[in-house]
Design a protein around this motif. Structure first.
Motif, PDB file in Angstrom:
ATOM      1  N   GLU A 249      -8.167   2.338  -4.224  1.00 10.28           N
ATOM      2  CA  GLU A 249      -8.693   3.589  -3.664  1.00 10.28           C
ATOM      3  C   GLU A 249      -7.612   4.673  -3.625  1.00 10.28           C
ATOM      4  O   GLU A 249      -7.901   5.848  -3.870  1.00 10.28           O
TER       5      GLU A 249
ATOM      6  N   GLU B 164      -8.111   5.124   3.784  1.00 13.28           N
ATOM      7  CA  GLU B 164      -8.602   4.227   2.739  1.00 13.28           C
ATOM      8  C   GLU B 164      -8.914   2.835   3.294  1.00 13.28           C
ATOM      9  O   GLU B 164      -9.875   2.202   2.869  1.00 13.28           O
ATOM     10  N   VAL B 165      -8.098   2.361   4.221  1.00 14.49           N
ATOM     11  CA  VAL B 165      -8.374   1.064   4.863  1.00 14.49           C
ATOM     12  C   VAL B 165      -9.727   1.134   5.557  1.00 14.49           C
ATOM     13  O   VAL B 165     -10.547   0.222   5.435  1.00 14.49           O
TER      14      VAL B 165
ATOM     15  N   VAL C 134      -7.471  -1.369  -1.250  1.00 14.75           N
ATOM     16  CA  VAL C 134      -6.913  -0.124  -0.714  1.00 14.75           C
ATOM     17  C   VAL C 134      -6.046   0.562  -1.774  1.00 14.75           C
ATOM     18  O   VAL C 134      -6.134   1.775  -1.976  1.00 14.75           O
TER      19      VAL C 134
ATOM     20  N   ALA D   7       0.827  -1.210   0.000  1.00 15.70           N
ATOM     21  CA  ALA D   7       0.000   0.000   0.000  1.00 15.70           C
ATOM     22  C   ALA D   7       0.862   1.261   0.000  1.00 15.70           C
ATOM     23  O   ALA D   7       0.580   2.208  -0.737  1.00 15.70           O
TER      24      ALA D   7
ATOM     25  N   VAL E 204     -12.528   1.076   2.913  1.00 11.13           N
ATOM     26  CA  VAL E 204     -12.653  -0.259   2.317  1.00 11.13           C
ATOM     27  C   VAL E 204     -13.266  -1.234   3.320  1.00 11.13           C
ATOM     28  O   VAL E 204     -14.147  -2.027   2.977  1.00 11.13           O
TER      29      VAL E 204
END
Length: 161
Positions: free
Chosen positions: A158, A117-118, A155, A37, A121
């Motif tokens: 995103e 973002e995590v 993630v 990520a 999601v």
């Protein structure tokens, strides 16, 4: 006294149908590889540049310390070399602290973006918990993870939006 017991019994009987209609929500745990990520973040190049600058400055110090340490294994170091070793160790310690602070400053916004973002999601996909895959595996907390629990690609997707 009987009135209280009767009232409590009525309350239980009235709420029983409500609780029977509520289905338990499945509990899901997801996993992420934060290294992937971070590398996918649009500003990763800035972080990598700072890390490379740090390595460029600190590597010669580590190399010199290694050489003097190797020399010390063969016997006692002369006073001049002992002084050099102490000076190099201090310089490495100070430089490591300086670069650690710089890396942290650059990494902080990336990590905040990834955390955001995590969270998005996880909420969108029904995950109540998302764990760092490597930490979970290394600690022995997780023995098995079913396919479909890795949210890393979601993630990353995103982050690229």
């Amino acid at each position: 006294m009987w009135t209280r017991i009767l009232a409590a019994l009525c309350l239980v009987l009235l709420t029983a149908p409500l609780s029977a209609q509520t289905k338990p929500r499945p509990w899901r745990v997801g996993f992420i590889n934060p290294d992937i990520a971070i590398q996918a973040h649009p500003n990763y190049a800035k972080l990598k540049a700072v890390q490379e600058q740090a390595e460029k400055e600190l590597k010669p110090l580590r190399d010199q310390i290694g050489q003097l340490s190797q020399k010390a294994r063969g016997g006692p170091l002369p006073a001049k070399d002992q002084q050099s070793l102490q000076t190099l160790q201090k310089a490495l310690q100070d430089g490591s602290k300086k670069w650690s602070e710089r890396v942290s400053t650059v990494a902080k916004p990336l990590l905040e973006d990834i955390d955001r973002e995590v969270r998005k999601v996880a909420e969108a996909n029904g995950f109540q918990v998302v764990m760092d895959y490597k930490v979970a595996k290394a600690s022995g907390i997780v023995v098995y993870a079913a396919p479909g629990t890795d949210v890393t690609e979601l993630v990353v997707k995103e982050l690229k939006k």
